[in-house]
Design a protein around this motif. Sequence first.
Motif, PDB file in Angstrom:
ATOM      1  N   LYS A 141       0.792  -1.231   0.000  1.00  0.00           N
ATOM      2  CA  LYS A 141       0.000   0.000   0.000  1.00  0.00           C
ATOM      3  C   LYS A 141       0.827   1.286   0.000  1.00  0.00           C
ATOM      4  O   LYS A 141       0.389   2.287  -0.581  1.00  0.00           O
ATOM      5  N   PRO A 142       2.014   1.328   0.623  1.00  0.00           N
ATOM      6  CA  PRO A 142       2.782   2.579   0.579  1.00  0.00           C
ATOM      7  C   PRO A 142       3.111   3.037  -0.834  1.00  0.00           C
ATOM      8  O   PRO A 142       3.284   4.233  -1.078  1.00  0.00           O
ATOM      9  N   ASN A 143       3.177   2.089  -1.775  1.00  0.00           N
ATOM     10  CA  ASN A 143       3.498   2.454  -3.154  1.00  0.00           C
ATOM     11  C   ASN A 143       2.267   2.689  -4.021  1.00  0.00           C
ATOM     12  O   ASN A 143       2.395   2.896  -5.237  1.00  0.00           O
ATOM     13  N   ASN A 144       1.070   2.681  -3.426  1.00  0.00           N
ATOM     14  CA  ASN A 144      -0.145   2.884  -4.219  1.00  0.00           C
ATOM     15  C   ASN A 144      -0.130   4.151  -5.068  1.00  0.00           C
ATOM     16  O   ASN A 144      -0.583   4.126  -6.213  1.00  0.00           O
ATOM     17  N   PRO A 145       0.379   5.287  -4.556  1.00  0.00           N
ATOM     18  CA  PRO A 145       0.398   6.474  -5.417  1.00  0.00           C
ATOM     19  C   PRO A 145       1.216   6.260  -6.687  1.00  0.00           C
ATOM     20  O   PRO A 145       0.799   6.683  -7.771  1.00  0.00           O
ATOM     21  N   GLU A 146       2.360   5.591  -6.555  1.00  0.00           N
ATOM     22  CA  GLU A 146       3.196   5.330  -7.730  1.00  0.00           C
ATOM     23  C   GLU A 146       2.540   4.317  -8.657  1.00  0.00           C
ATOM     24  O   GLU A 146       2.634   4.441  -9.882  1.00  0.00           O
ATOM     25  N   TYR A 147       1.860   3.328  -8.084  1.00  0.00           N
ATOM     26  CA  TYR A 147       1.154   2.356  -8.924  1.00  0.00           C
ATOM     27  C   TYR A 147       0.050   3.036  -9.724  1.00  0.00           C
ATOM     28  O   TYR A 147      -0.173   2.709 -10.898  1.00  0.00           O
ATOM     29  N   LEU A 148      -0.636   3.983  -9.097  1.00  0.00           N
ATOM     30  CA  LEU A 148      -1.679   4.698  -9.821  1.00  0.00           C
ATOM     31  C   LEU A 148      -1.095   5.504 -10.974  1.00  0.00           C
ATOM     32  O   LEU A 148      -1.659   5.512 -12.080  1.00  0.00           O
ATOM     33  N   LYS A 149       0.024   6.159 -10.728  1.00  0.00           N
ATOM     34  CA  LYS A 149       0.652   6.938 -11.806  1.00  0.00           C
ATOM     35  C   LYS A 149       0.992   6.053 -12.997  1.00  0.00           C
ATOM     36  O   LYS A 149       0.756   6.409 -14.152  1.00  0.00           O
ATOM     37  N   TRP A 150       1.542   4.869 -12.708  1.00  0.00           N
ATOM     38  CA  TRP A 150       1.889   3.956 -13.787  1.00  0.00           C
ATOM     39  C   TRP A 150       0.638   3.366 -14.435  1.00  0.00           C
ATOM     40  O   TRP A 150       0.610   3.143 -15.650  1.00  0.00           O
ATOM     41  N   ALA A 151      -0.387   3.104 -13.636  1.00  0.00           N
ATOM     42  CA  ALA A 151      -1.634   2.587 -14.203  1.00  0.00           C
ATOM     43  C   ALA A 151      -2.199   3.564 -15.231  1.00  0.00           C
ATOM     44  O   ALA A 151      -2.667   3.161 -16.302  1.00  0.00           O
ATOM     45  N   LEU A 152      -2.125   4.838 -14.915  1.00  0.00           N
ATOM     46  CA  LEU A 152      -2.604   5.843 -15.861  1.00  0.00           C
ATOM     47  C   LEU A 152      -1.750   5.868 -17.128  1.00  0.00           C
ATOM     48  O   LEU A 152      -2.269   6.066 -18.234  1.00  0.00           O
ATOM     49  N   GLU A 153      -0.456   5.662 -16.975  1.00  0.00           N
ATOM     50  CA  GLU A 153       0.437   5.624 -18.139  1.00  0.00           C
ATOM     51  C   GLU A 153       0.145   4.429 -19.035  1.00  0.00           C
ATOM     52  O   GLU A 153       0.388   4.472 -20.248  1.00  0.00           O
ATOM     53  N   LEU A 154      -0.356   3.358 -18.445  1.00  0.00           N
ATOM     54  CA  LEU A 154      -0.615   2.124 -19.188  1.00  0.00           C
ATOM     55  C   LEU A 154      -2.091   1.973 -19.544  1.00  0.00           C
ATOM     56  O   LEU A 154      -2.534   0.886 -19.908  1.00  0.00           O
ATOM     57  N   SER A 155      -2.838   3.064 -19.439  1.00  0.00           N
ATOM     58  CA  SER A 155      -4.270   3.062 -19.715  1.00  0.00           C
ATOM     59  C   SER A 155      -4.573   3.721 -21.044  1.00  0.00           C
ATOM     60  O   SER A 155      -3.701   4.276 -21.717  1.00  0.00           O
ATOM     61  N   LYS A 156      -5.832   3.677 -21.391  1.00  0.00           N
ATOM     62  CA  LYS A 156      -6.388   4.383 -22.541  1.00  0.00           C
ATOM     63  C   LYS A 156      -7.787   4.828 -22.147  1.00  0.00           C
ATOM     64  O   LYS A 156      -8.303   4.397 -21.098  1.00  0.00           O
ATOM     65  N   PRO A 157      -8.424   5.691 -22.908  1.00  0.00           N
ATOM     66  CA  PRO A 157      -9.777   6.099 -22.537  1.00  0.00           C
ATOM     67  C   PRO A 157     -10.688   4.895 -22.348  1.00  0.00           C
ATOM     68  O   PRO A 157     -10.757   4.007 -23.203  1.00  0.00           O
ATOM     69  N   GLY A 158     -11.352   4.855 -21.204  1.00  0.00           N
ATOM     70  CA  GLY A 158     -12.241   3.742 -20.900  1.00  0.00           C
ATOM     71  C   GLY A 158     -11.638   2.669 -20.020  1.00  0.00           C
ATOM     72  O   GLY A 158     -12.355   1.791 -19.531  1.00  0.00           O
TER      73      GLY A 158
END
Length: 220
Positions: A141-158
């Motif tokens: 959980k301490p790395n959740n902010p960084e995981y979210l940033k990367w999740a957004l980088e690996l996402s697309k609309p939707g």
Amino acid sequence: MNISLWNDVDIYFSSKLQKSDPIMNSILKANAEAGLPAIDVSPNQGKLLHLLAKLKGAKNILEIGTLGGYSSVWLARALPEDGHLVTLEFSEKHAKVANENIRNAGLENQIEIIVGPALGTLPILKKRLLSFDLIFIDADKPNNPEYLKWALELSKPGTVIITDNVVRNGKVIEDDPEDSTVQGIRQFIDLLSEESRIDSTAIQTVGVKGYDGFALGVVK
């Protein structure tokens, strides 16, 4: 808080809305016998992940945090025949158990386990030009902010992004500087609140896993 009642209601819904599943039961048994921590999602939560992946029509899924592969199998069962799930696991021991569980579930051709620190692996996925339809974050959980940033980088609309364990028995509202887990979740929620690329909410859950919750978002 009536924990006994939560458990009974959770078991009631599982018994009514899910068929007996020897594969999923065997995964939990194998995880316990291997000494893995009992922190898998509950059967009802696993079914929820499965249904969300189906509702999304996900073809490519990323999971951050494999443990013994219980949630991996729930998610992968929602994939079409040509679908693929990448799951990231820090522990070689956990990955070995998960690999055997995935093989026993007959999903070894659809699930790829990558062993190592997720923050080292995620940039590699970016270099592979991968994007995902659904991303499930359930790691340290301490790395959740960084995981979210990367999740957004690996996402697309939707893209649907789901994050587990965001309530922590209500501790999320306590700004305890000594608790790195809660701090990671609070920073993650702050980031969600400020991030214009995703529309999100959170739901609280009770049941056999106690009092916790999910954050869910859809990338714009």
